[in-house]
Each structure stands twice: as C-alpha cells, then as structure tokens.
Design an enzyme around this catalytic site. Structure first.
Site, PDB file in Angstrom:
ATOM      1  N   ARG A  70       0.864  -1.203   0.000  1.00 50.32           N
ATOM      2  CA  ARG A  70       0.000   0.000   0.000  1.00 50.32           C
ATOM      3  C   ARG A  70       0.891   1.240   0.000  1.00 50.32           C
ATOM      4  O   ARG A  70       1.639   1.447   0.952  1.00 50.32           O
ATOM      5  CB  ARG A  70      -0.892  -0.005   1.245  1.00 50.32           C
ATOM      6  CG  ARG A  70      -1.848   1.177   1.366  1.00 50.32           C
ATOM      7  CD  ARG A  70      -2.591   1.113   2.701  1.00 50.32           C
ATOM      8  NE  ARG A  70      -3.296  -0.145   2.867  1.00 50.32           N
ATOM      9  CZ  ARG A  70      -3.789  -0.596   4.028  1.00 50.32           C
ATOM     10  NH1 ARG A  70      -3.629   0.122   5.135  1.00 50.32           N
ATOM     11  NH2 ARG A  70      -4.409  -1.767   4.084  1.00 50.32           N
TER      12      ARG A  70
ATOM     13  N   HIS B  90       1.764  -2.056   5.651  1.00 49.53           N
ATOM     14  CA  HIS B  90       1.548  -2.416   4.246  1.00 49.53           C
ATOM     15  C   HIS B  90       2.540  -1.690   3.331  1.00 49.53           C
ATOM     16  O   HIS B  90       2.925  -2.222   2.285  1.00 49.53           O
ATOM     17  CB  HIS B  90       0.131  -2.044   3.823  1.00 49.53           C
ATOM     18  CG  HIS B  90      -0.930  -3.005   4.267  1.00 49.53           C
ATOM     19  ND1 HIS B  90      -1.280  -4.124   3.538  1.00 49.53           N
ATOM     20  CD2 HIS B  90      -1.726  -3.006   5.361  1.00 49.53           C
ATOM     21  CE1 HIS B  90      -2.255  -4.769   4.162  1.00 49.53           C
ATOM     22  NE2 HIS B  90      -2.540  -4.116   5.269  1.00 49.53           N
TER      23      HIS B  90
ATOM     24  N   ASP C  90      -3.634  -8.253   3.380  1.00 52.00           N
ATOM     25  CA  ASP C  90      -4.956  -8.544   3.923  1.00 52.00           C
ATOM     26  C   ASP C  90      -5.548  -9.654   3.064  1.00 52.00           C
ATOM     27  O   ASP C  90      -5.603  -9.524   1.832  1.00 52.00           O
ATOM     28  CB  ASP C  90      -5.858  -7.309   3.861  1.00 52.00           C
ATOM     29  CG  ASP C  90      -5.342  -6.170   4.728  1.00 52.00           C
ATOM     30  OD1 ASP C  90      -4.581  -6.427   5.671  1.00 52.00           O
ATOM     31  OD2 ASP C  90      -5.716  -5.010   4.454  1.00 52.00           O
TER      32      ASP C  90
ATOM     33  N   GLU D 134      -7.244  -7.639  13.689  1.00 53.83           N
ATOM     34  CA  GLU D 134      -7.814  -7.809  12.346  1.00 53.83           C
ATOM     35  C   GLU D 134      -7.561  -9.230  11.867  1.00 53.83           C
ATOM     36  O   GLU D 134      -6.419  -9.594  11.571  1.00 53.83           O
ATOM     37  CB  GLU D 134      -7.189  -6.803  11.366  1.00 53.83           C
ATOM     38  CG  GLU D 134      -7.440  -5.353  11.746  1.00 53.83           C
ATOM     39  CD  GLU D 134      -6.758  -4.366  10.796  1.00 53.83           C
ATOM     40  OE1 GLU D 134      -5.943  -4.814   9.945  1.00 53.83           O
ATOM     41  OE2 GLU D 134      -7.031  -3.166  10.908  1.00 53.83           O
TER      42      GLU D 134
ATOM     43  N   HIS E 147      -5.316  -9.574   8.577  1.00 51.50           N
ATOM     44  CA  HIS E 147      -4.054  -8.838   8.436  1.00 51.50           C
ATOM     45  C   HIS E 147      -2.867  -9.689   8.875  1.00 51.50           C
ATOM     46  O   HIS E 147      -2.771 -10.092  10.041  1.00 51.50           O
ATOM     47  CB  HIS E 147      -4.155  -7.568   9.298  1.00 51.50           C
ATOM     48  CG  HIS E 147      -2.957  -6.680   9.280  1.00 51.50           C
ATOM     49  ND1 HIS E 147      -3.002  -5.391   8.822  1.00 51.50           N
ATOM     50  CD2 HIS E 147      -1.669  -6.873   9.686  1.00 51.50           C
ATOM     51  CE1 HIS E 147      -1.810  -4.828   8.941  1.00 51.50           C
ATOM     52  NE2 HIS E 147      -0.980  -5.720   9.457  1.00 51.50           N
TER      53      HIS E 147
END
Length: 269
Positions: free
Chosen positions: A106, A151, A158, A240, A243
C-alpha cells in the site's frame, strides 16, 4: 546608446523568459513516479492461483472511493512474502481452499488518503457498512487509522479463504443500501470467502481474530487461516483477522510510495 540599451533590455527579457520556461519544466521531470526496488514482485508471477480482489481500486471500501495510488488491480509484495504465500496456497489447495487477497503493498499516498478522510468528519458515506458502531472522531484513538502502515513496507497483506470451487461475486454498486459488516453472512455484502464472522475492513471489535463471541464455523475458518500462515512465518495483527505480515521483513523501516501498477516493478518490461 538608446538603441543599445533597448537591445540589452530585449536580451535580458528574452533570457528571463528562457529561465522561466526552464524552471517550469523542472517540476515535470522531477514528478516522475518512484519505482519499486527489485525485491518487489507481482504476486501473480509467483502464484497465479491466489485470487485477487483489490478493494482499494474500487469504491467498495470504508472511504467509498478509489484510493490514491491504486492504478491497477495488482497485489505487489516483497519476493520472500510472495513465496511464503505460495507455500501457504499449496497447502490450502490440497485441503480444498484458496487464498484471496484484498490488499498487499500500500503506497504512502494511500495511507495519506485514509488520514485525510478520517479527519473529514462530514464524510460518513460508508459508515453503515464499515464502522456502524464506531464514532468517526475515535478512528485514530481506537487504532483503525494511522499515519503509517506496515503495508507500505511490502511484506503485509490482507487476505481470506475461499472454498473451492470459488463462486463468482457481483461488483458493488455505489449508492446501494449498506448492511453492517458484522451482519450474518447471508445479509451483508456478498463475498465468496468462507464465513469469518465479519466482512473485510470491519471496524469493530468482532474483527479481533480470537474474539470470544466468534465461535463454531466462523472461529474454525479464522484459525485455519491463522495456523496455516503462522506455520510459514506470518504474524497476525490480533485486531484484524485478515491482516498478516511475513517476518523477517525485507524492509522493516522503509515506507514506500510507488504506485500499485505493473510499471512500478523492475520486471514490468
């Protein structure tokens, strides 16, 4: 002397104009996009069987818009992370499952987009699905949004599990009625993944991987994903279920900002 002065003034004006044009072209050259180091690869070149549903290229996310920096539906990872994910996939295929990634590398500009969105308290278009029980003023304090993300270092992803044979899923239609991400699987937005108890990116404590309220099949699905990945060097973020980070990270202290695009990769040619 008058004619000479006029000529000099003309030369000065022309030279100033040339400098202005030159200065204007410098930012354009400097604005070329950064490239990924050779350590990064497209996941599909390592394992083409892993499904990819790159949510941040679409409006079906908590912002409700395509996120800055996502130019193609492409999972990019450091090579060690991609190869470890390939090993996990080989194990899961034998058990009748496939991995599906929602997000991988990301860029920092995407994280910056999240931060701007979180500070805009008037924009709550996707609250009904992604954070129905969370006041937007608490997104930073509760840890849902941060100014840096693992990320951006390239070894975090994810992901979820899909039972084979995988069923098709319909695209999200902007403006359609929203259903809470923790609603029963048959009611929330359709996803061909197994039932994990919540949808992806659900800002709720029910998303905590081992939340005691998640039981039976939903818990078993989370633990199947967790045990498979942790056995190959991945570490789960407890808050999460989707994740995971591959350890040791290739770039533990570097946050990259190259776009999510095949052109960002060294092997794109």
């Amino acid at each position: 002397m008058t004619r000479l002065s006029s000529a000099v003034r003309g030369l000065v004006t022309a030279f100033a104009a040339l400098l202005a044009v030159t200065a204007a072209t410098v930012p354009a050259r400097a604005a070329t996009e950064p490239q990924a180091p050779p350590d990064f690869v497209a996941l599909r070149t390592v394992d083409a069987t892993i499904m990819q549903e790159m949510r941040y290229l679409t409006p079906h996310n908590f912002v409700g818009k395509r996120i800055d920096g996502y130019l193609q539906p492409l999972c990019i990872l450091t090579r060690p992370a991609a190869e470890a994910l390939h090993e996990a996939q080989q194990k899961l295929l034998r058990e009748g499952y496939t991995l599906k990634v929602y997000d991988c590398y990301r860029p920092q500009r995407a994280v910056d987009h999240f931060v701007r969105w979180a500070k805009d308290l008037d924009d709550q278009a996707m609250k009904g699905e992604f954070y129905p029980n969370v006041d937007k003023t608490r997104l930073f304090e509760d840890g849902y949004i941060a100014e840096r993300s693992g990320h951006s270092r390239g070894s975090t992803m994810d992901l979820t599990l899909v039972k084979l044979p995988a069923k098709p899923t319909r695209p999200y239609a902007p403006g359609e009625p929203l259903v809470p991400c923790y609603a029963p699987k048959g009611q929330r937005f359709p996803d061909n993944s197994v039932d994990m108890g919540t949808g992806y990116d659900c800002f709720d404590t029910l998303s905590h991987t081992v939340d005691p309220r998640i039981q039976c099949e939903q818990r078993a699905n989370r633990l199947r994903l967790k045990s498979t990945l942790e056995g190959l060097g991945f570490v789960n973020l407890a808050e999460e279920w989707w994740h995971y980070t591959y350890k040791p990270e290739t770039f533990p202290d570097t946050y990259f900002d190259f776009p999510v695009s095949a052109k960002s990769l060294a092997d794109s040619d």
